[in-house]
Every structure is written in structure tokens, then in C-alpha cells.
Design an enzyme around this catalytic site. Sequence first.
Site: not given
Length: 209
Positions: A14, A89, A123, A156, A167
Site C-alpha cells: 500500500k 482499519r 523490508r 521497523r 498484525r
Amino acid sequence: MHRIVLLGPPGAGKGTQAKRLATELGIAHLSTGDMLRAAAAQGTSLGREADGYMRRGLLVPDALVLSILRERLASPDAQRGFVLDGYPRTVAQAHSLAEITPVEHVLYFEIPESVLVERLSQRRSCPVDGSVYNLVTQPPRVPGRCDRDGTPLIQRPDDTEEAVRTRLAVYREVTVPLLDLYRTQGLLRTVAAGGSVEEVAARVREALR
Ligand code: ADP
Ligand code: AMP
């Protein structure tokens, strides 16, 4: 005016697509995750409160996220349109959003969970400008350094295996019901989010036609 919401699980791409789309259309990229991370980095009281939830992979309480988003939506650069990435969300957040602004398009990024886990484990991001890389699919030009400002890239704290598991569970439980809400409203378009960044970008453009 383009008022676009991107929905989908963590790691679906996203943020990557939202940045491109915002540049292409000349609209604002509004990422509540980026806003909350910036507040945490600045050490504001909101940021410090949010940080504990984020690290564990839990949602930050609605009131905190809404206050930060409301302010951002009112800023001048958001008046020409926006691509909203990471909000809403929950169904409650979708109702809050509807009270602030209408949206014309909701794009649902659909992708198998195995791909998400792989993407998130690779990531890396720049703590200064927020640009996002992937060690496998989007490596920086100089290993470990941001292309734009040379800052050492970080992983992160919520991309650890345990936080990712949380998550994904949160996504399944409280975010998936949003798909039906927007489908019922006739706003939802599904975008296949596998494949290269270019391929997904082409599908996004197609979905917005
Ligand atoms: P989200 O904002 O949905 O959590 P990101 O845009 O941060 O997802 O992307 C998650 C990771 O996957 C990042 O490392 C990013 O570089 C990488 N990525 C994004 N889109 C693609 C794609 N189409 N193919 C391969 N890797 C991708
Ligand atoms: P993201 O950058 O979208 O992956 O978001 C990172 C983290 O920020 C999430 O795991 C949440 O802890 C928090 N967050 C971002 N957006 C929201 C939201 N709309 N509601 C609650 N928490 C959020």
C-alpha cells in the site's frame, strides 16, 4: 477530485503504491503509520503513547489516530485530493472518516499471506524520509543506505516475526469486515497485489478508470 483509500494487509504494498499514485496524481499521500512513527520519533505525548501499541503490532486507540489524521486532512496539500494509506482499519474508523470527508474509491490489495511474511521480513526503511526498500525486490543502490539522503536504513520494530503475526491477526479480525462495508457501498475494487511494483501500479491505474 481524487479521494482514494487503500485497504489491505500489512506488507501488501500500500505504501509503495500510495507514494507513486500521490506523485502521479498530484495529491497528498496520507499514511497514518508514517504520521504515528513521526510523532513517536519527535517524542510528543501522543507519539509516546502510540509507540507502545505499534511495537507490539496492535492498533493504536481510535481517538489518537483520528486526532492526528484530522489535522493532516485539514492541511493545504490535502485539499486537492488524497490517497489514504492505513486508515480506516476498523469499521468504527470508517464511520469516523465518513463524517469528515467522502471517498470515491476504495482499492483492496489482495495477496496471499505467504507473500506478505516474505516481503515484511525483507523490508527496510529510511528513518529520516520514510522511503521504503526491500532487500530482495527493491534494494537500495548502496547496500544499507537510503538512495535519497544516504541515511543508514533500519528494520521497523514491528516487522519482527512476533509483531507481524499479531498484525496479521488484527487485520483478519478487525480490518477484513471493512471490505464488506465498502463493497455494500459499491466503492470497493479489488487489485491483485502480487507481481512487480510496475505490474501492481498498472492494475491500480486500471482500477481507478
Ligand atoms: P504496506 O504499506 O502495505 O505495509 P509496503 O509498501 O511497505 O507495504 O511494502 C512492503 C514491502 O514489500 C516493502 O519492503 C516493499 O519494498 C515491498 N514491495 C512492495 N510492493 C512490492 C511488489 N509489488 N513486489 C515486491 N515487493 C514489493
Ligand atoms: P502501517 O505503517 O500502516 O503498517 O502502520 C503501522 C502501525 O501503526 C500499525 O500496526 C498500528 O499500530 C498503527 N496504525 C497505523 N494506522 C492505524 C489506524 N488507522 N488505526 C490504528 N492504528 C494504526
